[in-house]
Design an enzyme around this catalytic site. Structure first.
Site, mmCIF file in Angstrom:
data_model
loop_
_atom_site.group_PDB
_atom_site.id
_atom_site.type_symbol
_atom_site.label_atom_id
_atom_site.label_comp_id
_atom_site.label_asym_id
_atom_site.label_seq_id
_atom_site.Cartn_x
_atom_site.Cartn_y
_atom_site.Cartn_z
ATOM 1 N N LYS A 1 6.132 -7.238 -21.197
ATOM 2 C CA LYS A 1 5.536 -5.913 -21.411
ATOM 3 C C LYS A 1 4.148 -6.039 -22.030
ATOM 4 O O LYS A 1 3.192 -5.420 -21.591
ATOM 5 C CB LYS A 1 6.446 -5.073 -22.316
ATOM 6 C CG LYS A 1 7.745 -4.629 -21.665
ATOM 7 C CD LYS A 1 7.605 -3.523 -20.646
ATOM 8 C CE LYS A 1 7.490 -3.882 -19.216
ATOM 9 N NZ LYS A 1 8.355 -4.708 -18.482
ATOM 10 N N LYS B 1 3.208 -1.689 -8.375
ATOM 11 C CA LYS B 1 4.523 -1.282 -8.867
ATOM 12 C C LYS B 1 5.637 -1.999 -8.121
ATOM 13 O O LYS B 1 6.637 -2.365 -8.686
ATOM 14 C CB LYS B 1 4.708 0.230 -8.711
ATOM 15 C CG LYS B 1 6.060 0.744 -9.178
ATOM 16 C CD LYS B 1 6.338 0.409 -10.641
ATOM 17 C CE LYS B 1 7.691 0.877 -11.107
ATOM 18 N NZ LYS B 1 8.011 0.375 -12.474
ATOM 19 N N CYS C 1 0.847 -1.200 0.000
ATOM 20 C CA CYS C 1 0.000 0.000 0.000
ATOM 21 C C CYS C 1 0.877 1.242 0.000
ATOM 22 O O CYS C 1 2.091 1.164 0.094
ATOM 23 C CB CYS C 1 -0.847 0.007 1.268
ATOM 24 S SG CYS C 1 -1.641 -1.546 1.611
ATOM 25 N N ARG D 1 1.112 2.269 -6.075
ATOM 26 C CA ARG D 1 1.518 1.247 -5.090
ATOM 27 C C ARG D 1 0.333 0.367 -4.691
ATOM 28 O O ARG D 1 0.494 -0.647 -4.021
ATOM 29 C CB ARG D 1 2.090 1.901 -3.836
ATOM 30 C CG ARG D 1 3.353 2.694 -4.053
ATOM 31 C CD ARG D 1 3.816 3.316 -2.760
ATOM 32 N NE ARG D 1 4.128 2.292 -1.769
ATOM 33 C CZ ARG D 1 5.301 1.668 -1.716
ATOM 34 N NH1 ARG D 1 6.232 1.964 -2.598
ATOM 35 N NH2 ARG D 1 5.538 0.743 -0.832
ATOM 36 N N GLU E 1 11.466 -10.211 -22.050
ATOM 37 C CA GLU E 1 11.041 -8.900 -21.539
ATOM 38 C C GLU E 1 9.960 -8.294 -22.439
ATOM 39 O O GLU E 1 8.980 -7.724 -21.951
ATOM 40 C CB GLU E 1 12.257 -7.980 -21.429
ATOM 41 C CG GLU E 1 11.968 -6.559 -21.032
ATOM 42 C CD GLU E 1 11.215 -6.426 -19.695
ATOM 43 O OE1 GLU E 1 11.152 -7.400 -18.934
ATOM 44 O OE2 GLU E 1 10.643 -5.352 -19.467
ATOM 45 N N GLU F 1 1.480 -7.794 -19.556
ATOM 46 C CA GLU F 1 1.112 -7.153 -18.276
ATOM 47 C C GLU F 1 0.332 -5.863 -18.463
ATOM 48 O O GLU F 1 -0.359 -5.438 -17.533
ATOM 49 C CB GLU F 1 2.340 -6.906 -17.411
ATOM 50 C CG GLU F 1 3.295 -5.846 -17.884
ATOM 51 C CD GLU F 1 4.394 -5.576 -16.848
ATOM 52 O OE1 GLU F 1 4.127 -5.627 -15.638
ATOM 53 O OE2 GLU F 1 5.534 -5.329 -17.265
ATOM 54 N N TRP G 1 -3.578 -1.860 -1.461
ATOM 55 C CA TRP G 1 -3.544 -3.008 -2.370
ATOM 56 C C TRP G 1 -3.734 -4.205 -1.459
ATOM 57 O O TRP G 1 -2.830 -4.549 -0.695
ATOM 58 C CB TRP G 1 -2.214 -3.069 -3.114
ATOM 59 C CG TRP G 1 -2.129 -4.117 -4.180
ATOM 60 C CD1 TRP G 1 -2.968 -4.279 -5.256
ATOM 61 C CD2 TRP G 1 -1.159 -5.147 -4.303
ATOM 62 N NE1 TRP G 1 -2.577 -5.342 -6.012
ATOM 63 C CE2 TRP G 1 -1.470 -5.897 -5.466
ATOM 64 C CE3 TRP G 1 -0.061 -5.524 -3.556
ATOM 65 C CZ2 TRP G 1 -0.709 -6.998 -5.887
ATOM 66 C CZ3 TRP G 1 0.705 -6.611 -3.969
ATOM 67 C CH2 TRP G 1 0.372 -7.345 -5.115
ATOM 68 N N HIS H 1 10.619 -27.975 -30.378
ATOM 69 C CA HIS H 1 10.388 -28.833 -29.196
ATOM 70 C C HIS H 1 9.024 -28.551 -28.574
ATOM 71 O O HIS H 1 8.817 -28.800 -27.391
ATOM 72 C CB HIS H 1 11.522 -28.610 -28.181
ATOM 73 C CG HIS H 1 12.870 -28.907 -28.748
ATOM 74 N ND1 HIS H 1 13.349 -30.185 -28.925
ATOM 75 C CD2 HIS H 1 13.810 -28.078 -29.243
ATOM 76 C CE1 HIS H 1 14.544 -30.141 -29.472
ATOM 77 N NE2 HIS H 1 14.859 -28.878 -29.682
ATOM 78 N N ASN I 1 1.403 0.003 6.073
ATOM 79 C CA ASN I 1 1.785 -0.791 4.903
ATOM 80 C C ASN I 1 2.670 -1.913 5.406
ATOM 81 O O ASN I 1 3.635 -1.669 6.124
ATOM 82 C CB ASN I 1 2.553 0.061 3.880
ATOM 83 C CG ASN I 1 3.071 -0.789 2.718
ATOM 84 O OD1 ASN I 1 2.462 -1.789 2.366
ATOM 85 N ND2 ASN I 1 4.207 -0.410 2.154
ATOM 86 N N GLY I 2 2.330 -3.153 5.042
ATOM 87 C CA GLY I 2 3.129 -4.301 5.486
ATOM 88 C C GLY I 2 2.194 -5.430 5.884
ATOM 89 O O GLY I 2 1.004 -5.398 5.591
HETATM 90 C C1 AGP Z 1 7.877 -5.349 -14.721
HETATM 91 O O1 AGP Z 1 7.274 -4.581 -15.761
HETATM 92 C C2 AGP Z 1 6.902 -5.679 -13.616
HETATM 93 N N1 AGP Z 1 6.280 -4.528 -13.106
HETATM 94 C C3 AGP Z 1 7.526 -6.551 -12.542
HETATM 95 O O2 AGP Z 1 7.893 -7.772 -13.149
HETATM 96 C C4 AGP Z 1 8.780 -5.985 -11.817
HETATM 97 O O3 AGP Z 1 9.864 -5.966 -12.701
HETATM 98 C C5 AGP Z 1 9.112 -6.924 -10.648
HETATM 99 O O4 AGP Z 1 8.036 -6.895 -9.733
HETATM 100 C C6 AGP Z 1 10.406 -6.549 -9.919
HETATM 101 O O5 AGP Z 1 10.289 -5.265 -9.363
HETATM 102 P P1 AGP Z 1 11.631 -4.552 -8.799
HETATM 103 O O6 AGP Z 1 12.540 -4.342 -9.955
HETATM 104 O O7 AGP Z 1 11.154 -3.274 -8.187
HETATM 105 O O8 AGP Z 1 12.223 -5.493 -7.793
#
Ligand code: AGP
Length: 606
Positions: free
Chosen positions: A483, A601, A2, A27, A479, A486, A74, A502, A98-99
């Protein structure tokens, strides 16, 4: 996971807190709440939904005051709802958190036996009740907070206020929390971009710190009440940097910021004439003793590690093992006593990566963080750190953090190569020269972004994509696929191109575009063969390459050419059109690009 914020200063707490919440929404954003202290009384409002829903609900009526707390959630315990939203109040104590409180159930049972009644399903709600239950015994508000925190197990970043007392207390353990020092005001927040518009001077609280803010003064103690000294740091992020800067989404802004982010990451570190790399914050053990290097991270940062492995092994000839942090922390890895463990994280708060770091430290190994957030847990608790200087990355989908992480790996390879005798001054000068060209090369790609947008419009209706690449291009397609999936919610998976026969080749038909990343490198010919196999099965090929004369150029459905570079740096260029393609498809599909469903995030819980 959060976002929390608290304020003590002049009048107008409500607007300052709501503005900060808007900046914290990435967040977590399934519910939000605010509590305003005004001449000793506390007024509270909470709503399921986004910060804008909360702001609309409270309007302007009576929510004035000089102190307050606010929270955007969250959910981890208790479904998103108004009654589970923070702040939580018990008696005259109000808390945002938060936690995760791991022992909340036993605390809750004990408090219930003492006559406390609970209204939510959250772990957080035990905190105000616990503080209230300790007030008389502790003899003071601050004493009760300290006693309660000592009883909590797990992670917390908390803000606490009490009716009748003009005191704001903040405390931290494992979850991030900082104190912003403004002009006759103090603001606590989960991270700097939330309040960068109010101040750029921050104190990053350490675990077990308690900050007591009272009538314009700030005192920081440990859990025993002993005062501790904490450095005030200034973060050179203007308020504008944390804003969208005229772009439709933070993600697009951050894609276009990559030339500057990379330039900023190089500044002060590359000395081409001397053939030297400078890392002022690096403190490594004797690297000549290192027999193995580990690279550990999650998500996009893990993909950067996969590229880092190629960069290191090609030039240093030291074995590199990469691992996903959530695997590393539980598989009892076989670590050598002189191994070096590199942990990569944009946020520096990813729970699995922090846990992996603690596992490595427990085994007494040297830990090096590559991180984008100054003062974050990972950056403070690793033995040494190299910061990417990408600036705040607000969009949930990581972009500029990834390309700057790869740059740091490349610079670190040069730094280590010199010290290991694997590279001489001329090698380093030449390779620094290649690195310095990258920002301009990215800019030329960005200048041609409209053709990517056209391509995205043509292909956005497909529901499945396959991404293929060989060698260092395999992590690039991993990667690229991440992108797309997600932010657009289109199914996209990536494979090493040599793996096609395979299994994945069974998927190929005209309903699934195949994205190839195929620069003219040592994997080129074999990847052309893979494209032939796809075309023979009526597959639709989208080719991303550095070669305008690519053998397959005239036969594929789409071709996008990026500038060429050396093998180790090519991924930084190849990923940019894939970032843009994912962005434009998501934008055209109307998804919430900066805050995709179910994602946060920074994943600060397991
Ligand atoms: C990447 O686009 C995602 N948001 C996610 O995979 C992110 O890279 C992952 O949670 C790691 O986050 P960090 O780099 O802050 O540790």
């Amino acid at each position: 996971m959060c976002g929390i914020v608290g304020y003590q200063g002049r009048e107008g707490a409500r607007d300052i807190l709501i503005e900060a919440l808007r900046r914290l929404e990435y967040r977590g954003y399934d519910s939000a709440g605010i509590a305003i202290w005004n001449n000793g009384t506390v007024r509270l409002a909470r709503r399921q939904g986004k910060v804008s829903d909360l702001a609309e609900a409270i309007g302007d009526d009576g929510f004035n005051g000089s102190m307050g707390l606010a929270h955007t959630r969250w959910a981890t315990h208790g479904v998103p709802s108004e009654r589970n939203a923070h702040p939580h109040k018990a008696a005259d104590i109000t808390v945002v958190h938060n936690g995760i409180i791991e022992n909340y159930l036993e605390l809750k049972e004990t408090l219930k036996e003492e006559g406390h009644t609970f209204t939510s399903d959250t772990d957080t709600e035990v905190i105000p009740h616990l503080i209230a239950s300790l007030l008389s015994k502790a003899g003071s508000f601050e004493g009760a907070v300290r006693a309660a925190l000592r009883m909590l197990k797990g992670s917390y970043a908390v803000g606490v206020i009490r009716e009748g007392e003009d005191i704001l207390i903040a405390a931290k353990k494992e979850s991030p929390l900082l104190v912003g020092i403004g002009d006759k005001e103090f603001i606590i927040a989960s991270d700097a971009p939330a309040i960068i518009n109010r101040t750029n001077r921050f104190i990053f609280l350490e675990d077990d710190d308690i900050a007591v803010i009272q009538k314009g003064t700030l005192r920081i103690t440990n859990l025993d009440g002993d005062e501790v000294e904490r450095e005030t740091r200034s973060v050179q992020w203007s308020g504008a940097m944390a804003e969208k800067g005229g772009y439709r989404h933070f993600m697009l802004k951050e894609i276009f910021e990559q030339p500057r982010a990379i330039s900023d990451t190089l500044i002060g570190r590359i000395q081409q004439e001397e053939g030297e790399i400078l890392f002022e914050e690096l403190d490594l053990p004797d690297i000549t003793k290192v027999r193995k290097i580990w690279m550990v991270a999650c998500g996009t940062s893990y993909h950067a590690c996969l590229i880092g492995k190629h960069i290191f092994e090609a030039n240093l000839r030291i074995p590199v093992e990469t691992d996903i942090a959530s695997e590393f922390r539980y598989r009892d890895p076989i670590l050598g006593k002189d191994d070096l463990v590199i942990l990569v994280s944009q946020s520096g708060e990813t729970a699995d990566t922090i846990a992996a770091m603690k596992e490595a430290k427990k085994r007494r190994l040297h830990t090096l963080a590559i991180c984008n957030v100054l003062g974050s847990t990972l950056s403070r608790e690793c033995h040494s750190v190299i910061y990417t200087h990408a600036g705040p990355e607000i969009g949930v989908a990581s972009t500029k953090a990834f390309t700057t992480q790869v740059c740091v790996f490349f610079m670190l390879m040069l730094y280590l190569g010199k010290r290991l005798g694997a590279l001489d001054n001329d090698d380093v000068r030449r390779l620094i020269g290649e690195l310095r060209k990258v920002p301009h090369k990215i800019q030329t790609i960005l200048d041609a972004s409209s053709s990517i947008e056209d391509n995205a419009r043509e292909n956005m209706h497909y529901r499945h994509f396959l991404y293929l690449g060989r060698g260092i291009n395999f992590p690039t397609v991993l990667e690229g696929a991440l992108k797309l999936k997600e932010i657009s919610y289109i199914h996209a998976e990536a494979y090493a191109a040599g793996e096609m026969k395979h299994g994945p080749i069974a998927l190929i038909d005209e309903n699934m575009p195949i994205v190839f990343v195929s620069p003219r490198d040592q994997t080129y010919k074999k990847t052309c063969s893979n494209m032939e196999e796809v075309l023979a099965r009526k597959g639709k090929v989208l080719l991303f390459t550095d070669d305008t004369r690519h053998d397959m150029a005239g036969r594929v459905d789409a071709l996008f050419v990026v500038p060429e570079s050396i093998y180790e740096l090519q991924p930084i260029l190849s990923i940019v059109p894939l970032q843009l393609m994912a962005y434009y498809m998501a934008n055209l599909l109307g998804t919430d690009v900066d805050q995709p469903r179910n994602l946060a995030k920074s994943v600060t819980v397991e």
